[in-house]
Design a protein around this motif. Structure first.
Motif, PDB file in Angstrom:
ATOM      1  N   TRP A 154      60.560  45.797  19.906  1.00 35.42           N
ATOM      2  CA  TRP A 154      59.141  45.785  20.198  1.00 35.42           C
ATOM      3  C   TRP A 154      58.773  46.838  21.232  1.00 35.42           C
ATOM      4  CZ3 TRP A 154      62.459  41.707  20.457  1.00 35.42           C
ATOM      5  CH2 TRP A 154      62.977  41.401  21.696  1.00 35.42           C
ATOM      6  N   THR A 155      59.709  47.284  22.076  1.00 40.29           N
ATOM      7  CA  THR A 155      59.387  48.366  23.012  1.00 40.29           C
ATOM      8  C   THR A 155      59.437  49.725  22.324  1.00 40.29           C
ATOM      9  OG1 THR A 155      61.694  48.511  23.737  1.00 40.29           O
ATOM     10  CG2 THR A 155      60.239  47.087  25.011  1.00 40.29           C
ATOM     11  N   ILE A 156      60.252  49.841  21.291  1.00 38.46           N
ATOM     12  CA  ILE A 156      60.319  51.104  20.540  1.00 38.46           C
ATOM     13  C   ILE A 156      59.063  51.299  19.722  1.00 38.46           C
ATOM     14  CG2 ILE A 156      61.540  52.298  18.695  1.00 38.46           C
ATOM     15  CD1 ILE A 156      64.102  51.008  19.740  1.00 38.46           C
TER      16      ILE A 156
ATOM     17  N   TYR B 166      69.464  43.716  19.674  1.00 38.20           N
ATOM     18  CA  TYR B 166      69.240  43.384  21.074  1.00 38.20           C
ATOM     19  C   TYR B 166      70.526  42.892  21.749  1.00 38.20           C
ATOM     20  CZ  TYR B 166      67.567  41.088  25.254  1.00 38.20           C
ATOM     21  OH  TYR B 166      67.398  40.692  26.557  1.00 38.20           O
TER      22      TYR B 166
ATOM     23  N   ASN C 204      56.061  50.303  20.357  1.00 40.42           N
ATOM     24  CA  ASN C 204      54.830  50.534  21.135  1.00 40.42           C
ATOM     25  C   ASN C 204      54.637  51.971  21.472  1.00 40.42           C
ATOM     26  OD1 ASN C 204      53.960  47.946  21.078  1.00 40.42           O
ATOM     27  ND2 ASN C 204      55.021  47.388  22.950  1.00 40.42           N
TER      28      ASN C 204
ATOM     29  N   VAL D 257      68.777  46.903  22.819  1.00 42.75           N
ATOM     30  CA  VAL D 257      67.580  47.601  22.350  1.00 42.75           C
ATOM     31  C   VAL D 257      66.554  46.568  21.909  1.00 42.75           C
ATOM     32  CG1 VAL D 257      66.651  49.183  20.624  1.00 42.75           C
ATOM     33  CG2 VAL D 257      68.907  49.587  21.607  1.00 42.75           C
ATOM     34  N   LYS D 258      65.377  46.647  22.510  1.00 43.51           N
ATOM     35  CA  LYS D 258      64.285  45.759  22.131  1.00 43.51           C
ATOM     36  C   LYS D 258      63.384  46.518  21.163  1.00 43.51           C
ATOM     37  CE  LYS D 258      64.386  43.431  26.535  1.00 43.51           C
ATOM     38  NZ  LYS D 258      63.674  43.176  27.786  1.00 43.51           N
TER      39      LYS D 258
END
Length: 86
Positions: free
Chosen positions: A82-84, A74, A86, A79-80
């Motif tokens: 947790w968004t990848i 991050y 989902n 790059v997060k």
């Protein structure tokens, strides 16, 4: 802080910067050290109870590595994880 020291002699600016760093980072390090000691004891205790000494250390290493990996991913690339996922 560096841009405020443009007119200051480099030796004096370096000395001031080093002193400021010590006064800021040493208290921060002591607080983080106490917190990290507590977390380390908790992780090793949980890991030892979960599967013995070797697997406890391995589990603790993998958890710490994973947390650092996500944080650096991050911080360095934005790059997060947790968004990848989902």
């Amino acid at each position: 802080m560096i841009k405020f020291m443009n007119g200051t002699h480099p030796f004096k600016a370096t000395l001031i910067g080093m002193v400021m760093t010590v006064f800021v980072l040493y208290p921060a390090y002591s607080r983080i050290n106490n917190f990290s000691d507590y977390i380390t004891r908790r992780i090793f205790t949980a890991g030892t109870n979960a599967g013995g000494k070797f697997f406890g250390i391995l589990w603790a290493f993998l958890v710490a590595f994973g947390i650092l990996f996500v944080c650096y991913l991050y911080l360095w690339y934005g790059v997060k994880i947790w968004t990848i996922l989902n």
